[in-house]
Design a protein around this motif. Sequence first.
Motif, PDB file in Angstrom:
ATOM      1  N   ARG A 128       0.673   9.838   3.543  1.00 57.52           N
ATOM      2  CA  ARG A 128       0.427  10.217   2.591  1.00 57.52           C
ATOM      3  C   ARG A 128      -0.245   8.495   2.070  1.00 57.52           C
ATOM      4  O   ARG A 128      -1.161   8.931   1.133  1.00 57.52           O
ATOM      5  CB  ARG A 128       1.726  10.564   0.820  1.00 57.52           C
ATOM      6  CG  ARG A 128       1.431  12.314   1.495  1.00 57.52           C
ATOM      7  CD  ARG A 128       0.415  13.589   1.303  1.00 57.52           C
ATOM      8  NE  ARG A 128       1.892  14.377   1.068  1.00 57.52           N
ATOM      9  CZ  ARG A 128       2.128  15.006  -0.114  1.00 57.52           C
ATOM     10  NH1 ARG A 128       2.331  14.437  -0.548  1.00 57.52           N
ATOM     11  NH2 ARG A 128       3.193  16.055  -0.202  1.00 57.52           N
ATOM     12  N   PHE A 129       0.510   7.433   2.198  1.00 57.37           N
ATOM     13  CA  PHE A 129       0.223   6.048   1.516  1.00 57.37           C
ATOM     14  C   PHE A 129      -0.842   5.543   2.569  1.00 57.37           C
ATOM     15  O   PHE A 129      -1.593   5.072   1.730  1.00 57.37           O
ATOM     16  CB  PHE A 129       1.529   5.102   1.921  1.00 57.37           C
ATOM     17  CG  PHE A 129       2.774   5.326   0.814  1.00 57.37           C
ATOM     18  CD1 PHE A 129       2.168   5.224  -0.040  1.00 57.37           C
ATOM     19  CD2 PHE A 129       4.042   5.227   1.061  1.00 57.37           C
ATOM     20  CE1 PHE A 129       2.660   4.748  -1.599  1.00 57.37           C
ATOM     21  CE2 PHE A 129       5.211   4.999   0.598  1.00 57.37           C
ATOM     22  CZ  PHE A 129       4.518   5.029  -1.059  1.00 57.37           C
ATOM     23  N   ALA A 184      -6.439   4.508   2.519  1.00 55.21           N
ATOM     24  CA  ALA A 184      -8.041   4.401   3.284  1.00 55.21           C
ATOM     25  C   ALA A 184      -8.888   4.601   2.239  1.00 55.21           C
ATOM     26  O   ALA A 184      -9.952   4.112   1.909  1.00 55.21           O
ATOM     27  CB  ALA A 184      -7.606   5.883   4.054  1.00 55.21           C
ATOM     28  N   ARG A 185      -8.926   5.322   0.829  1.00 58.81           N
ATOM     29  CA  ARG A 185      -8.801   5.438  -0.610  1.00 58.81           C
ATOM     30  C   ARG A 185      -9.667   3.779  -1.046  1.00 58.81           C
ATOM     31  O   ARG A 185     -11.023   4.165  -1.913  1.00 58.81           O
ATOM     32  CB  ARG A 185      -8.706   6.400  -1.343  1.00 58.81           C
ATOM     33  CG  ARG A 185      -8.294   7.904  -1.443  1.00 58.81           C
ATOM     34  CD  ARG A 185      -7.863   8.911  -2.107  1.00 58.81           C
ATOM     35  NE  ARG A 185      -8.219   8.970  -3.251  1.00 58.81           N
ATOM     36  CZ  ARG A 185      -9.788   9.286  -3.143  1.00 58.81           C
ATOM     37  NH1 ARG A 185     -10.041  10.858  -2.665  1.00 58.81           N
ATOM     38  NH2 ARG A 185     -10.267  10.092  -4.305  1.00 58.81           N
ATOM     39  N   LYS A 186      -8.159   3.529  -0.955  1.00 51.90           N
ATOM     40  CA  LYS A 186      -8.530   2.175  -1.530  1.00 51.90           C
ATOM     41  C   LYS A 186      -9.542   1.088  -0.672  1.00 51.90           C
ATOM     42  O   LYS A 186     -10.606   0.548  -1.318  1.00 51.90           O
ATOM     43  CB  LYS A 186      -7.261   1.050  -1.876  1.00 51.90           C
ATOM     44  CG  LYS A 186      -7.067   0.201  -2.496  1.00 51.90           C
ATOM     45  CD  LYS A 186      -6.021  -1.363  -2.452  1.00 51.90           C
ATOM     46  CE  LYS A 186      -4.787   0.314  -3.580  1.00 51.90           C
ATOM     47  NZ  LYS A 186      -5.983  -0.095  -5.043  1.00 51.90           N
ATOM     48  N   GLU A 187      -9.505   1.530   0.673  1.00 52.43           N
ATOM     49  CA  GLU A 187     -10.928   0.544   0.755  1.00 52.43           C
ATOM     50  C   GLU A 187     -11.804   1.202   0.899  1.00 52.43           C
ATOM     51  O   GLU A 187     -12.757   0.281   1.346  1.00 52.43           O
ATOM     52  CB  GLU A 187     -10.442   1.058   2.632  1.00 52.43           C
ATOM     53  CG  GLU A 187      -9.080  -0.450   2.746  1.00 52.43           C
ATOM     54  CD  GLU A 187      -8.700  -0.090   4.690  1.00 52.43           C
ATOM     55  OE1 GLU A 187      -8.983   1.121   4.721  1.00 52.43           O
ATOM     56  OE2 GLU A 187      -7.898  -1.050   5.056  1.00 52.43           O
ATOM     57  N   ARG A 188     -12.638   2.095   0.761  1.00 50.14           N
ATOM     58  CA  ARG A 188     -13.670   3.009   0.107  1.00 50.14           C
ATOM     59  C   ARG A 188     -14.064   2.429  -1.048  1.00 50.14           C
ATOM     60  O   ARG A 188     -14.977   3.382  -1.615  1.00 50.14           O
ATOM     61  CB  ARG A 188     -13.714   4.370   1.008  1.00 50.14           C
ATOM     62  CG  ARG A 188     -13.658   4.889   2.091  1.00 50.14           C
ATOM     63  CD  ARG A 188     -13.637   5.982   2.203  1.00 50.14           C
ATOM     64  NE  ARG A 188     -12.821   6.801   1.596  1.00 50.14           N
ATOM     65  CZ  ARG A 188     -11.704   7.376   2.909  1.00 50.14           C
ATOM     66  NH1 ARG A 188     -11.400   7.501   3.705  1.00 50.14           N
ATOM     67  NH2 ARG A 188     -10.545   8.728   1.391  1.00 50.14           N
ATOM     68  N   TYR A 231      -1.182   1.481  -2.995  1.00 52.91           N
ATOM     69  CA  TYR A 231      -0.801   0.228  -1.890  1.00 52.91           C
ATOM     70  C   TYR A 231       0.249   0.904  -1.024  1.00 52.91           C
ATOM     71  O   TYR A 231       0.944   2.486  -0.937  1.00 52.91           O
ATOM     72  CB  TYR A 231      -0.323  -0.631  -2.471  1.00 52.91           C
ATOM     73  CG  TYR A 231      -1.006  -1.324  -2.942  1.00 52.91           C
ATOM     74  CD1 TYR A 231      -1.407  -2.500  -2.449  1.00 52.91           C
ATOM     75  CD2 TYR A 231      -1.432  -1.160  -4.452  1.00 52.91           C
ATOM     76  CE1 TYR A 231      -3.240  -3.995  -3.408  1.00 52.91           C
ATOM     77  CE2 TYR A 231      -2.764  -1.810  -5.651  1.00 52.91           C
ATOM     78  CZ  TYR A 231      -2.943  -3.044  -4.795  1.00 52.91           C
ATOM     79  OH  TYR A 231      -4.233  -4.061  -5.098  1.00 52.91           O
ATOM     80  N   TYR A 232       0.376   0.823   0.423  1.00 51.16           N
ATOM     81  CA  TYR A 232       1.561   0.654   1.008  1.00 51.16           C
ATOM     82  C   TYR A 232       2.321   0.585   0.688  1.00 51.16           C
ATOM     83  O   TYR A 232       2.659  -0.472   0.963  1.00 51.16           O
ATOM     84  CB  TYR A 232       0.895   1.036   2.750  1.00 51.16           C
ATOM     85  CG  TYR A 232       2.474   1.660   3.723  1.00 51.16           C
ATOM     86  CD1 TYR A 232       1.154   2.755   4.503  1.00 51.16           C
ATOM     87  CD2 TYR A 232       3.223   1.250   3.873  1.00 51.16           C
ATOM     88  CE1 TYR A 232       2.591   2.949   4.961  1.00 51.16           C
ATOM     89  CE2 TYR A 232       3.745   1.614   5.544  1.00 51.16           C
ATOM     90  CZ  TYR A 232       3.851   2.883   5.350  1.00 51.16           C
ATOM     91  OH  TYR A 232       4.777   2.729   6.618  1.00 51.16           O
ATOM     92  N   ASP A 233       3.606   1.255   0.895  1.00 51.59           N
ATOM     93  CA  ASP A 233       4.941   0.662   0.174  1.00 51.59           C
ATOM     94  C   ASP A 233       5.937   1.127   0.966  1.00 51.59           C
ATOM     95  O   ASP A 233       7.166   2.032   0.985  1.00 51.59           O
ATOM     96  CB  ASP A 233       5.484   1.103  -1.072  1.00 51.59           C
ATOM     97  CG  ASP A 233       6.756   0.546  -1.121  1.00 51.59           C
ATOM     98  OD1 ASP A 233       7.582  -0.622  -1.201  1.00 51.59           O
ATOM     99  OD2 ASP A 233       7.148   0.169  -3.047  1.00 51.59           O
ATOM    100  N   ALA A 234       6.067  -0.111   2.201  1.00 49.92           N
ATOM    101  CA  ALA A 234       6.800   0.224   3.389  1.00 49.92           C
ATOM    102  C   ALA A 234       8.263   0.060   3.445  1.00 49.92           C
ATOM    103  O   ALA A 234       9.455   0.343   4.045  1.00 49.92           O
ATOM    104  CB  ALA A 234       6.523  -1.360   5.049  1.00 49.92           C
TER     105      ALA A 234
END
Length: 507
Positions: free
Chosen positions: A442-443, A448-452, A459-462
């Motif tokens: 989901r992250f 991907a949405r942010k990059e578009r 953001y991706y929260d590792a």
Amino acid sequence: MTDKQQDSGAASPDRAEENKLIAERRGKLAALRGRGGPAFPNDFRRTALAGQLHGAYGERDREWLEANPTRVSVGGRMMLKRSQGKVSFANIADRTGQIQLFLQRDAVGEEAYADFKTWDVGDIVGATGLIFRTNAGELSVRVESLRLLVKSLRPLPDKWHGLADVEMRYRQRYVDLIVNEASRNVFRTRARIVRYLRDFLDALDFLEVETPMMQPIPGGAVARPFVTHHNALDLDMYLRIAPELYLKRLVAGGFDRVYEINRNFRNEGLSTQHNPEFTMLELYLAYADYRDIMDWVEKAIRGLAETLHGSQRLTYQGREYDLSRPFRRVTVEQAILENNPDFDPLSMRDPTYLRKFCERLGIPVHPHDGPGKLQIEIFEKTAEHTLMDPTFVHAYPAEVSPLSRANDADPFLTDRFEFFLAGRELANGFSELNDPEDQAARFRAQVARKERGDEEAMYYDADYVRALEYGMPPTAGLGVGIDRLVMFFTDSPSIRDVILFPHMRPE
């Protein structure tokens, strides 16, 4: 403007007149300084508040008060003043209300009495004397001694018209609170609401915690963050848009019931329902699902109504609400169909059909929006404002619910709800996603949405994914907008009415 003119309800002075009044008051302060001694003394101590005096002696008659003399020291802001030769009256206000002062020249002395006659409405004074009742029946303090404690250099707004300029009320909240009892009551009620929620959760063995307000990764909501910079670490940081991911780390760490009443920051527009800095209650409960949280919300809303108003029937902006009836529960898709009779129910998840329907409604859409996102756009445009009575809308699409647990029977949906009242969202709750691999996917979809070009995507929260990999028990969560809740229970039309210092453009 004289005190007599203020009492008469004359129009507020224009800027030139106001400057003249300020100059006159500064002259009085200069004369006061010229006498020597402190112009702003801090050695007066009051022994009673206005509300206490009315509570203790409000029902006592003149004879009882004379037979039981009680000497008090009171202090507050002078809100009204009138002189009748050798006798003068003044009303002073403290945080509990107002009490009348009764002054006789022979009792306080000619010098003190002459000084009093030069004081202005708005000055802060202290007085000592006996409690008694005037011939007109007004509970009062028969003044034996009095002092000017603070010289007010600016005139208060006209007492009949108050601070009529709404924008000025927000910019100069301190003046609004001085002259408007209704505004003071709003913020007293706000404090009672927060206290009730704390007591409600503490009684259920929740632990109140604090999580970071500056975060290296903004998470927990779909919103555009404010950015700041930490010089020592040479690191960009974000004011939190939600505390969710930190609170769920605590659930993974073994705190099964946690909550935080927190300030959140979202870099969004301002409206009657939105302020970039706002207050939320967020809570997380292990071994529960979203249906349990809906039951809790219903119980808490009814309890608040009883605590604040003594009834579950109340009025907001001229419309009556009955909170005693079971709160309605409807899915997102049902709400869309109810408010769009021409909508084809067989095309509910057809992206081409949904995109065309959005275009008909004038809803701007992104080329990469899927059916879940398009559904929500239609719901927000056509259905949200119709949800006046308390309503739980549930079964939100997974596409717009990146932290919610997917529904076991229909993975297109999540076990999520939003609570609506008076046509606006007050709360958001769901069964939490605790599958670390699903959460990571989901992250990635959000990235991907942010990059578009979606500035509100997550953001991706590792580190959060790592916490889930240790294992988080089945959990339900809830976020409640405190400001909107206060709006409803104080009959306030705008969020700015319930925030002491709302954000505004510079003067």
